[in-house]
Design an enzyme around this catalytic site. Structure first.
Site, PDB file in Angstrom:
ATOM      1  N   HIS A 203       0.831  -1.208   0.000  1.00 53.61           N
ATOM      2  CA  HIS A 203       0.000   0.000   0.000  1.00 53.61           C
ATOM      3  C   HIS A 203       0.863   1.256   0.000  1.00 53.61           C
ATOM      4  CE1 HIS A 203      -3.362   2.689   1.130  1.00 53.61           C
ATOM      5  NE2 HIS A 203      -2.450   3.280   1.896  1.00 53.61           N
ATOM      6  N   GLU A 204       1.857   1.300   0.885  1.00 53.24           N
ATOM      7  CA  GLU A 204       2.736   2.471   0.942  1.00 53.24           C
ATOM      8  C   GLU A 204       3.557   2.602  -0.336  1.00 53.24           C
ATOM      9  OE1 GLU A 204       2.214   4.637   3.074  1.00 53.24           O
ATOM     10  OE2 GLU A 204       0.933   3.409   4.360  1.00 53.24           O
TER      11      GLU A 204
ATOM     12  N   HIS B 130       1.703   4.480  -2.874  1.00 57.70           N
ATOM     13  CA  HIS B 130       1.830   5.938  -2.803  1.00 57.70           C
ATOM     14  C   HIS B 130       3.089   6.413  -3.529  1.00 57.70           C
ATOM     15  CE1 HIS B 130      -1.601   6.661  -0.342  1.00 57.70           C
ATOM     16  NE2 HIS B 130      -1.141   6.005   0.723  1.00 57.70           N
TER      17      HIS B 130
END
Length: 230
Positions: A101-102, A105
């Site tokens: 998920h990170e 980004h």
């Protein structure tokens, strides 16, 4: 005039606050549950982050360990992906989901994803609005100043807008994460289900925070109207 902290308009925000409390419980319990489920790939969160970045042709982002729990985040200013200790060195489904998920980004940053850019531009406005907005509104209510109340409302609107823009950014990062984890065979379909539950629980915290912000904004609007009617 109702007192700022204890007035009937608090009922507007109460459901969102209760949802936020539930969301915090849900994300912690779900994360801890899948933190105990090891992935078949046996790769750590740091391994997956590094490999996904390289697979996407990103070579200017570093991956670091950071203290705390659920403190994982991507810093676009320093091009640094920071993972908490129980994500960085863990091969659990929770760790791989959060790490991906990170990384999502970081990928958004690399491809110049418009909602992410817009959210970054709102950071100063959000910081000012979340701090000055409620303070100005409180002073306006105490001293019966509609000007200060409305000024606080305007400031706080910036903070609410930041929360609203955060939603598509977070949803997109999770969508990218799950697709990449499956595409590169870091998790099989059954494991993806576990990682998805972790990310969905995390997404609920953002939804709750947005509803709290919107609730407070509506509350300030109601109080402003009540003051105008006095």
């Amino acid at each position: 005039m109702p007192f700022f902290f204890f007035d009937p308009t608090m009922i507007i925000v109460l459901p969102a606050i209760l949802l936020a409390l539930y969301a915090q419980f849900k994300v912690k319990s779900t994360f801890n549950k899948y933190l105990d489920v090891r992935s078949k790939s046996n790769l750590t969160g740091a391994d997956v982050a590094y490999q996904l970045l390289r697979n996407e042709g990103i070579h200017d982002v570093s991956v670091e360990r950071v203290s705390g729990e659920l403190t994982d985040h991507y810093d676009p200013r320093s091009k640094t992906l920071r993972l908490s200790s129980n994500v960085y060195g863990s091969s659990s489904l929770a760790a791989l989901g959060v790490a991906a998920h990170e990384t999502g980004h970081a990928i958004q940053d690399n491809v110049d994803y418009a909602p992410l850019r817009f959210r970054h531009s709102l950071v100063p406005v959000a910081n000012l609005g979340s701090q000055a907005g409620p303070f100005l509104a409180m002073i306006g209510l105490i001293f019966g100043s509609g000007f200060l109340l409305n000024l606080g409302l305007i400031f706080f609107a910036g903070a609410a807008l930041f929360q609203i823009v955060t939603l598509p950014v977070e949803f997109n990062a999770s969508s990218r994460a799950l697709k990449l984890l499956e595409k590169h065979n870091y998790l099989d379909r059954q494991e993806i289900s576990g990682a998805k539950k972790v990310l969905n629980a995390a997404a609920l915290t953002y939804v709750a925070a947005t509803l709290v912000a919107i609730g407070h904004l509506i509350r300030l609007l109601v109080l402003s109207r009540m003051m105008d009617d006095d």
